[in-house]
Motif scaffolding. Sequence first.
Motif, PDB file in Angstrom:
ATOM      1  N   THR A  68       6.527   6.158   0.922  1.00 39.26           N
ATOM      2  CA  THR A  68       4.797   6.923   1.563  1.00 39.26           C
ATOM      3  C   THR A  68       5.743   8.558   1.038  1.00 39.26           C
ATOM      4  N   GLN A  90       3.382  -2.650  -1.257  1.00 34.04           N
ATOM      5  CA  GLN A  90       2.548  -1.373  -0.216  1.00 34.04           C
ATOM      6  C   GLN A  90       4.282  -2.126   1.129  1.00 34.04           C
ATOM      7  N   PRO A 142      -2.807   4.113   2.255  1.00 34.18           N
ATOM      8  CA  PRO A 142      -0.326   4.619   3.134  1.00 34.18           C
ATOM      9  C   PRO A 142      -0.948   3.916   4.124  1.00 34.18           C
ATOM     10  N   ARG A 198      -1.926  13.368   5.360  1.00 31.48           N
ATOM     11  CA  ARG A 198      -0.985  12.343   5.663  1.00 31.48           C
ATOM     12  C   ARG A 198       0.564  13.126   5.833  1.00 31.48           C
ATOM     13  N   GLN A 257       4.861   9.755  -2.710  1.00 38.09           N
ATOM     14  CA  GLN A 257       3.758   8.843  -2.679  1.00 38.09           C
ATOM     15  C   GLN A 257       2.983  10.623  -2.247  1.00 38.09           C
ATOM     16  N   TYR A 295      -4.549   1.312  -2.471  1.00 36.07           N
ATOM     17  CA  TYR A 295      -3.087   1.818  -2.360  1.00 36.07           C
ATOM     18  C   TYR A 295      -3.166   2.538  -1.329  1.00 36.07           C
TER      19      TYR A 295
END
Length: 235
Positions: free
Chosen positions: A112, A232, A33, A83, A115, A31
């Motif tokens: 997201t 995703q 992002p 991020r 996460q 993954y």
Amino acid sequence: MREPCFTLDGEDVPFVPGDNLLQAARRAGHYIPHLCWHPDFHAHGSCRICTVKVNGRMAAACTVQASEGLAVENRNEELDAHRKTMLQMLFVEGNHFCPSCEKSGNCLLQATAYQMGMEGPHFEEFYPDRPVDASHPDILLDFNRCILCELCVRASREVDGKNIFAIAGHGIGTRLVVNSDSGKLGDTDMALADRAAGICPVGVILPKRRGFVIPIGERRYDQDSVAEPGRQEAS
Ligand code: SF4
Ligand code: FES
């Protein structure tokens, strides 16, 4: 013969010629992002959530061609903090009220943010004055949630052949607009079956009369983390 590979956080990731880093990583079950990237469209490179370090230099993973021997850093404290800051800026720049949003649980921005461990907006909210367009019989547009990923622009132009959406303005005034004389969706030939109608990763483009058909708690990212392979991005 051994497949060409780059490393992602120290693990070998094989790639095929033409892959970008994000594509190859995702195929291998990793993954990175991202918000504006989608497997069915060319990379757009605008959200920068996929920023990684490539041989020590920051770059958007969706815009860097995979090549043998690259050393890519992805999930670490520094990059995830970066991020999180970009996500916080996106949240304050629009009007994102997750508890009352039909897209909650299916929203790539919300998932997201969870996460990345984002618990609050941190910056002062702009609370921009943006319209809702309910002029179309089957589709509602709530511009308050737009993150300017241009997926709807690309889908309408490249898949539907209709060119219904465009980006107008610049800087803080950049916004999504509808390409019709009135600027209203009801004056276009957009249809619920169009690819653009189902591509929005957040809650801007919504089908009418289907609100909360799937209860909160039973939605895509309510069940599994966005980091799970196959979960995703939007449809
Ligand atoms: Fe992206 Fe949705 Fe805004 Fe279109 S409406 S640019 S798909 S966030
Ligand atoms: Fe790469 Fe948006 S996913 S810049």
